[in-house]
Design an enzyme around this catalytic site. Structure first.
Site, short mmCIF file in Angstrom:
data_model
loop_
_atom_site.label_atom_id
_atom_site.label_comp_id
_atom_site.label_asym_id
_atom_site.label_seq_id
_atom_site.Cartn_x
_atom_site.Cartn_y
_atom_site.Cartn_z
N CYS A 244 0.80 -1.23 0.00
CA CYS A 244 0.00 0.00 0.00
C CYS A 244 0.84 1.28 0.00
CB CYS A 244 -0.93 0.00 1.20
SG CYS A 244 -2.17 -1.30 1.10
N1 LIG Z 1 -2.47 -6.12 1.57
C1 LIG Z 1 -2.91 -5.07 2.20
O1 LIG Z 1 -2.51 -4.80 3.33
C2 LIG Z 1 -3.97 -4.17 1.58
C3 LIG Z 1 -4.65 -3.26 2.41
C4 LIG Z 1 -5.62 -2.45 1.87
C5 LIG Z 1 -5.88 -2.51 0.51
N2 LIG Z 1 -5.20 -3.37 -0.30
C6 LIG Z 1 -5.53 -3.37 -1.71
O2 LIG Z 1 -6.36 -4.50 -1.99
C7 LIG Z 1 -6.09 -5.01 -3.28
C8 LIG Z 1 -5.73 -6.49 -3.17
O3 LIG Z 1 -4.53 -6.60 -2.45
P1 LIG Z 1 -4.09 -7.93 -1.70
O4 LIG Z 1 -3.02 -7.54 -0.77
O5 LIG Z 1 -5.28 -8.66 -1.17
O6 LIG Z 1 -3.50 -8.77 -2.95
P2 LIG Z 1 -3.01 -10.27 -2.96
O7 LIG Z 1 -1.92 -10.36 -3.95
O8 LIG Z 1 -2.78 -10.75 -1.56
O9 LIG Z 1 -4.28 -11.08 -3.51
C9 LIG Z 1 -4.81 -10.87 -4.75
C10 LIG Z 1 -5.41 -12.17 -5.26
O10 LIG Z 1 -6.06 -11.88 -6.48
C11 LIG Z 1 -5.85 -12.95 -7.38
N3 LIG Z 1 -6.10 -12.46 -8.73
C12 LIG Z 1 -5.30 -11.69 -9.51
N4 LIG Z 1 -5.93 -11.41 -10.68
C13 LIG Z 1 -7.14 -12.00 -10.61
C14 LIG Z 1 -8.23 -12.05 -11.51
N5 LIG Z 1 -8.23 -11.42 -12.69
N6 LIG Z 1 -9.30 -12.77 -11.15
C15 LIG Z 1 -9.34 -13.41 -9.96
N7 LIG Z 1 -8.34 -13.39 -9.08
C16 LIG Z 1 -7.25 -12.68 -9.39
C17 LIG Z 1 -4.44 -13.39 -7.09
O11 LIG Z 1 -4.22 -14.73 -7.52
C18 LIG Z 1 -4.37 -13.24 -5.56
O12 LIG Z 1 -4.72 -14.44 -4.89
C19 LIG Z 1 -4.98 -4.14 -3.85
O13 LIG Z 1 -5.54 -3.13 -4.62
C20 LIG Z 1 -4.34 -3.54 -2.61
O14 LIG Z 1 -3.73 -2.31 -2.89
C21 LIG Z 1 -4.26 -4.22 0.23
#
Ligand SMILES: NC(=O)c1ccc[n+]([C@@H]2O[C@H](COP(=O)([O-])OP(=O)(O)OC[C@H]3O[C@@H](n4cnc5c(N)ncnc54)[C@H](O)[C@@H]3O)[C@@H](O)[C@H]2O)c1
Length: 489
Positions: free
Chosen positions: A277
């Site tokens: 983030c």
């Molecule tokens: N990790 C954090 O602390 C956090 C906090 C707040 C917001 N976010 C935001 O949330 C969003 C997700 O982040 P995250 O950390 O959960 O990511 P992550 O990488 O942990 O998980 C994402 C998942 O999405 C899957 N994926 C990718 N493309 C896909 C598609 N087209 N269809 C279906 N599945 C798909 C991946 O295989 C993965 O399992 C991002 O935009 C991030 O900026 C993350």
């Protein structure tokens, strides 16, 4: 069905829990959210493109530290949670939340490919009576520009047939107090009806929902929060550099400033920023503003200061070794903690990666220990950690603390290491450590030590002489004051 009844029917299905929810992307954000929907009594379809993720979830395992495997296993067993790589299953969902990655491209521009792919999947499966919520952090305008046209191409009217909303995820991995359920959830729909339906869904499983007037406002909430952190961390990192030059303990200054009951918020300096983030999200806003011919100066400066911190750390290590007549080249360095923050296993954008790279570029032999990261993959190479044994500690010319995990045996580190470079204040103010501890700035004596006489058995290292501060010239009255941008060291 008459169009007017579509919303009422969806609201009724949410209220009696007969609605099925879908989550696209089962990572740090999506899996905890899917679990909250299941706990609230909904059937949940989790769609992810990763076979590995889906298979392990369906075995009742959890790849996310904050989600217990027993919770996943319970909902898989009861049939309430289904993880699948089959996009077609989404057609059964009454509400779909999208939580796919939003990384940066090599050019530091947004990489929207995951959001676009997920939006196209949703559009292929969309039908009247569906709520679609984008949760991925992104630039303001994404919900309206990327999702809305794809749904409309299917002949669906937003706010009447389908309901489209942005709701930023605020998950803080490893936080023992704040998690998906008790962190207020902001959301903003394209129309008031969209906001109403999403509020009903999220109120069913999250303690407090905060509706705002538009998706753009909701998109900006997340970017404000993370830009606020990035800028304040940069400011306190620069304060550490300033304190170091002045020979003052930055942590003593921060501790004392934190006693002010109003108008001050504590941030801590460190080896740089990491995670999915803080290092990335502000660049989404900077990019958007560049398209509007506006330069986001705070964002750019904060990024410059924060990304220079690994270099500051490596210079500290070089200076500390130099004091012992050693060079970086050929020295053994043990890095303690490689995840980007305390007590979690997330390596994304961790400053440890830069510190290790810079040390190796200068010829050091680097090992690492991290109780949460047994090994990690970087540029196609697997790097494995070492156990924290006495011999690993004694053979290190320098131990560099990058992440101060609670599970590290700090007493053993201070008993066996000879030189510790502590970027996290893991050893606090100078108390009795056997090892020589070099912090980001000189360490002040602990209050107890300051009151007692110096122990003659333990030689007190003289603090490096403070560089003379140049007298400030009085500004000429007619000329406006100019400030040089601080260059990261
Ligand atoms: N990790 C954090 O602390 C956090 C906090 C707040 C917001 N976010 C935001 O949330 C969003 C997700 O982040 P995250 O950390 O959960 O990511 P992550 O990488 O942990 O998980 C994402 C998942 O999405 C899957 N994926 C990718 N493309 C896909 C598609 N087209 N269809 C279906 N599945 C798909 C991946 O295989 C993965 O399992 C991002 O935009 C991030 O900026 C993350």
């Amino acid at each position: 069905m008459p169009r007017a009844r579509v919303k009422d029917r969806l609201l009724a299905r949410i209220r009696d829990r007969s609605a099925t929810t879908g989550v696209i992307g089962l990572g740090y954000v999506g899996l905890p959210l899917a679990m909250e929907f299941a706990e609230a009594g909904f059937n949940v379809i989790g769609y992810d493109v990763s076979e590995r993720v889906v298979r392990s979830l369906m075995r009742g395992e959890s790849h996310i530290q904050d989600v217990p495997a027993r919770q996943v296993a319970k909902h898989v067993k009861s049939g309430r949670f289904l993880a699948t790589t089959d996009e077609a299953r989404l057609v059964d969902a009454d509400a779909i939340s999208i939580a796919v990655p939003t990384p940066l491209a090599k050019t530091r521009d947004p990489d929207m490919s995951y959001v676009i792919a997920a939006s196209e999947a949703v559009a292929r499966r969309a039908r009247a009576g569906m709520l679609v919520v984008l949760e991925s952090t992104t630039y303001p305008g994404t919900t309206r520009d990327v999702l809305q046209p794809r749904l409309e191409e299917r002949g669906l009217v937003i706010g009447t047939d389908v309901f489209l909303v942005f709701s930023p995820e605020r998950v803080d991995p490893g936080n023992p107090t704040w998690h998906t359920k008790n962190t207020p959830k902001v959301l903003g729909g394209i129309t008031p009806a969209c906001t109403e339906v999403a509020t009903a869904l999220y109120e069913s499983c999250i303690d407090r929902v905060v509706p705002v007037s538009s998706p753009e406002a909701a998109e900006l909430v997340k970017l404000l929060e993370n830009t606020f952190r990035s800028v304040n961390i940069a400011m306190v990192n620069e304060m550490a550099i300033i304190c170091d030059r002045l020979g003052v303990d930055v942590f003593e200054v921060i501790d004392a400033a934190s006693t002010k009951p109003f108008g001050f918020m504590r941030f801590s300096p460190g080896p740089g920023i990491g995670g999915h983030c803080i290092p990335l999200d502000p660049h989404y806003l900077a990019w958007k503003m560049r398209t509007l011919n506006y330069k986001t100066r705070f964002i750019d400066l904060a990024s410059e200061v924060n990304s220079a911190m690994p270099d500051v750390v490596v210079r500290k290590v070089a200076d500390a070794l130099n004091d012992e007549r050693k060079a970086l080249r050929g020295s053994r360095v043990l890095v303690l903690g490689v995840s980007y923050k305390k007590d979690i296993d997330d390596m994304r954008e961790s400053p440890a990666l830069d510190v290790i790279r810079l040390l190796e570029e200068r010829g050091s032999e680097v090992e690492y220990h991290d109780p949460h990261v047994a090994s990690y993959l970087e540029d196609g190479h697997v790097r494995s950690g070492v156990a924290l044994t006495d011999s690993v500690l004694t053979r290190a010319d320098a131990v560099v603390v990058i992440t101060d995990h609670s599970a590290i045996d700090w007493a053993r580190v201070s008993a066996k290491a000879s030189l510790i470079v502590d970027t996290r204040n893991a050893f606090g103010r100078s108390g009795p450590t056997k090892a020589r501890v070099v912090a980001l700035t000189p360490r002040a004596p602990s209050p107890a030590a300051a009151q007692s006489k110096p122990n003659p058995a333990r030689p007190v290292r003289p603090v490096r002489p403070v560089r003379p501060v140049r007298p400030v010239r009085p500004a000429k009255a007619a000329k406006p004051a100019t400030r040089k941008r601080p260059r990261p060291r």
